[in-house]
Design a protein around this motif. Structure first.
Motif, mmCIF file in Angstrom:
data_model
loop_
_atom_site.group_PDB
_atom_site.id
_atom_site.type_symbol
_atom_site.label_atom_id
_atom_site.label_comp_id
_atom_site.label_asym_id
_atom_site.label_seq_id
_atom_site.Cartn_x
_atom_site.Cartn_y
_atom_site.Cartn_z
ATOM 1 N N LEU A 128 155.224 96.918 90.502
ATOM 2 C CA LEU A 128 154.088 97.841 90.390
ATOM 3 C C LEU A 128 154.172 98.662 89.103
ATOM 4 O O LEU A 128 153.149 98.952 88.473
ATOM 5 C CB LEU A 128 154.027 98.775 91.607
ATOM 6 N N ALA A 129 155.386 99.021 88.687
ATOM 7 C CA ALA A 129 155.562 99.772 87.438
ATOM 8 C C ALA A 129 155.080 98.928 86.250
ATOM 9 O O ALA A 129 154.446 99.446 85.312
ATOM 10 C CB ALA A 129 157.024 100.168 87.260
ATOM 11 N N ALA A 130 155.354 97.624 86.309
ATOM 12 C CA ALA A 130 154.893 96.726 85.232
ATOM 13 C C ALA A 130 153.372 96.635 85.222
ATOM 14 O O ALA A 130 152.742 96.651 84.160
ATOM 15 C CB ALA A 130 155.512 95.335 85.411
ATOM 16 N N VAL A 131 152.752 96.568 86.419
ATOM 17 C CA VAL A 131 151.285 96.525 86.506
ATOM 18 C C VAL A 131 150.694 97.804 85.912
ATOM 19 O O VAL A 131 149.714 97.768 85.157
ATOM 20 C CB VAL A 131 150.805 96.339 87.968
ATOM 21 N N ARG A 132 151.306 98.956 86.213
ATOM 22 C CA ARG A 132 150.799 100.230 85.685
ATOM 23 C C ARG A 132 150.885 100.275 84.163
ATOM 24 O O ARG A 132 150.032 100.858 83.504
ATOM 25 C CB ARG A 132 151.568 101.411 86.303
ATOM 26 N N MET A 133 151.933 99.664 83.595
ATOM 27 C CA MET A 133 152.065 99.614 82.129
ATOM 28 C C MET A 133 150.917 98.836 81.500
ATOM 29 O O MET A 133 150.367 99.241 80.476
ATOM 30 C CB MET A 133 153.393 98.947 81.732
ATOM 31 N N ASP B 175 148.168 88.967 95.979
ATOM 32 C CA ASP B 175 147.769 89.432 97.309
ATOM 33 C C ASP B 175 148.993 89.798 98.144
ATOM 34 O O ASP B 175 148.985 90.789 98.886
ATOM 35 C CB ASP B 175 146.909 88.379 98.017
ATOM 36 N N VAL B 176 150.062 88.994 98.003
ATOM 37 C CA VAL B 176 151.289 89.269 98.754
ATOM 38 C C VAL B 176 151.944 90.549 98.227
ATOM 39 O O VAL B 176 152.370 91.409 99.009
ATOM 40 C CB VAL B 176 152.271 88.072 98.653
ATOM 41 N N VAL B 177 151.981 90.694 96.890
ATOM 42 C CA VAL B 177 152.556 91.911 96.296
ATOM 43 C C VAL B 177 151.793 93.135 96.800
ATOM 44 O O VAL B 177 152.394 94.136 97.206
ATOM 45 C CB VAL B 177 152.522 91.853 94.746
ATOM 46 N N ARG B 178 150.459 93.050 96.816
ATOM 47 C CA ARG B 178 149.679 94.206 97.268
ATOM 48 C C ARG B 178 149.933 94.488 98.745
ATOM 49 O O ARG B 178 150.037 95.652 99.149
ATOM 50 C CB ARG B 178 148.183 94.005 97.023
ATOM 51 N N SER B 179 150.032 93.436 99.568
ATOM 52 C CA SER B 179 150.207 93.686 101.005
ATOM 53 C C SER B 179 151.571 94.318 101.288
ATOM 54 O O SER B 179 151.678 95.212 102.133
ATOM 55 C CB SER B 179 149.974 92.412 101.815
ATOM 56 N N VAL B 180 152.615 93.910 100.550
ATOM 57 C CA VAL B 180 153.931 94.544 100.735
ATOM 58 C C VAL B 180 153.879 95.986 100.233
ATOM 59 O O VAL B 180 154.418 96.900 100.872
ATOM 60 C CB VAL B 180 155.053 93.749 100.023
ATOM 61 N N PRO C 175 149.750 100.674 95.549
ATOM 62 C CA PRO C 175 149.247 99.622 94.659
ATOM 63 C C PRO C 175 148.331 100.213 93.588
ATOM 64 O O PRO C 175 147.411 100.965 93.906
ATOM 65 C CB PRO C 175 148.449 98.696 95.579
ATOM 66 N N PRO C 176 148.555 99.915 92.303
ATOM 67 C CA PRO C 176 147.674 100.418 91.242
ATOM 68 C C PRO C 176 146.263 99.829 91.382
ATOM 69 O O PRO C 176 146.116 98.689 91.875
ATOM 70 C CB PRO C 176 148.329 99.913 89.954
ATOM 71 N N PRO C 177 145.229 100.568 90.957
ATOM 72 C CA PRO C 177 143.855 100.056 91.047
ATOM 73 C C PRO C 177 143.679 98.674 90.407
ATOM 74 O O PRO C 177 142.953 97.838 90.937
ATOM 75 C CB PRO C 177 143.028 101.121 90.321
ATOM 76 N N LEU C 178 144.356 98.414 89.281
ATOM 77 C CA LEU C 178 144.213 97.105 88.625
ATOM 78 C C LEU C 178 144.630 95.974 89.566
ATOM 79 O O LEU C 178 143.948 94.939 89.644
ATOM 80 C CB LEU C 178 145.057 97.054 87.342
ATOM 81 N N VAL D 140 143.034 91.368 93.046
ATOM 82 C CA VAL D 140 143.045 90.707 94.365
ATOM 83 C C VAL D 140 141.621 90.555 94.885
ATOM 84 O O VAL D 140 141.225 89.483 95.366
ATOM 85 C CB VAL D 140 143.937 91.484 95.358
ATOM 86 N N GLU D 141 140.821 91.613 94.753
ATOM 87 C CA GLU D 141 139.417 91.555 95.212
ATOM 88 C C GLU D 141 138.612 90.511 94.433
ATOM 89 O O GLU D 141 137.663 89.944 94.951
ATOM 90 C CB GLU D 141 138.759 92.935 95.060
#
Length: 296
Positions: free
Chosen positions: A211-216, A251-256, A271-274, A279-280
């Protein structure tokens, strides 16, 4: 690939294994168990699924033969040990059943209630391959909570050496010991113990990092390629966090992440908005051809 030599007759008191679900994880666990010499029966959700399940396992075994991890005779023997059914009642004689359906708490609870009525041996172990949901919730749906535990395999189950063995407050020591023997002696895997806490050991550490990588990326601080090169070249990780997230499935990352945030209410798990937007939009990573990278 786990060679058949690992199997010891009845490791953990188990000879007949049931698997519920034949997606990526279910088919992998079925294949692994059959290669290790177990009698495997896979229960799937509809009458059309057994053929798809069998072809998925056969294709995976064929790849293992081409890569020279197993021989053609081993492949044929393993396929001969796996049967498929769309009727849960066909799992009545199993000594260990591993649930591998979607990460949906209500569906899993309903399934464990049905397995409790279906599996005849009161000493049989009922295990969930969940990556994030509480084992206690599933155990409480049965009349044998002491026989319920988590066996969390990592994808692909045929190749990854680790299995988390998760006990709830109900789980009997004898059931835990038998499950660990099945994993280590029977399948030739490494086992680590975990208590029943969302994310267990591995995902509780891994998911905040992803998640930290996604936020970057989301903040524009660095591109996916830059982040991944930094972690592979600077930290000797075999794969960067965003490529890994794509491989796991966004999707799996977001669900965890959702499950971790629900339990701990700590911002690092949110989960970050991105990630949510991706996923959506159906950009789930490698399995859909697009995530942080494009595939195929």
């Amino acid at each position: 690939m786990t060679p058949t030599s690992h199997h010891q007759e009845g490791a953990g008191g188990v000879e007949r294994v049931g698997v519920v679900g034949c997606g990526l994880m279910g088919s992998g666990i079925a294949e692994l168990s059959a290669l290790a010499g177990y009698d495997v029966r896979v229960a799937v959700s509809s009458r059309s699924t057994p053929a798809a399940g069998r072809s998925r396992v056969a294709a995976s075994l064929d790849r293992a033969v081409r890569a020279e991890r197993i021989g053609a005779a081993e492949r044929d023997e393993a396929l001969g040990r796996i049967s498929f059914t769309s009727d849960l009642l066909d799992l009545a004689d199993r000594q260990l059943v591993i649930e591998c359906i979607a990460e949906d708490k209500d569906a899993k609870v309903e399934l464990f209630a049905l397995l409790d009525k279906t599996v005849e041996d009161p000493e049989a172990i009922l295990a969930s391959n969940t990556s994030s949901l509480p084992i206690t919730t599933m155990a409480s749906a049965t009349g044998r909570p002491e026989q319920v535990l988590g066996l969390h395999f990592f994808s692909p189950a045929q190749r990854m050496p680790l299995v988390e063995v998760i006990s709830s407050l109900h789980t009997a020591e004898s059931a835990l010991a038998r499950a660990e023997e099945f994993v280590t002696v029977g399948l030739g895997k490494q086992a680590i113990p975990s208590t029943d806490r969302t994310g267990f050991v591995v995902n509780a550490l891994l998911v905040p990092y992803l998640l930290a990588a996604v936020r970057m990326v989301e903040s524009g601080f660095a591109s996916a390629e830059t982040i991944d090169r930094g972690m592979t070249l600077g930290c000797s990780h075999p794969m960067g966090p965003l490529k890994l997230a794509d491989l796991i499935g966004l999707d799996v990352v977001r669900s965890v992440a959702d499950a971790l945030y629900d339990e701990f209410k700590e911002t690092l798990y949110a989960p970050p908005p991105l990630l949510t937007r991706m996923v959506e939009s159906g950009f789930l990573g490698k399995k859909t051809g697009r995530g942080f990278y494009r595939y195929g």
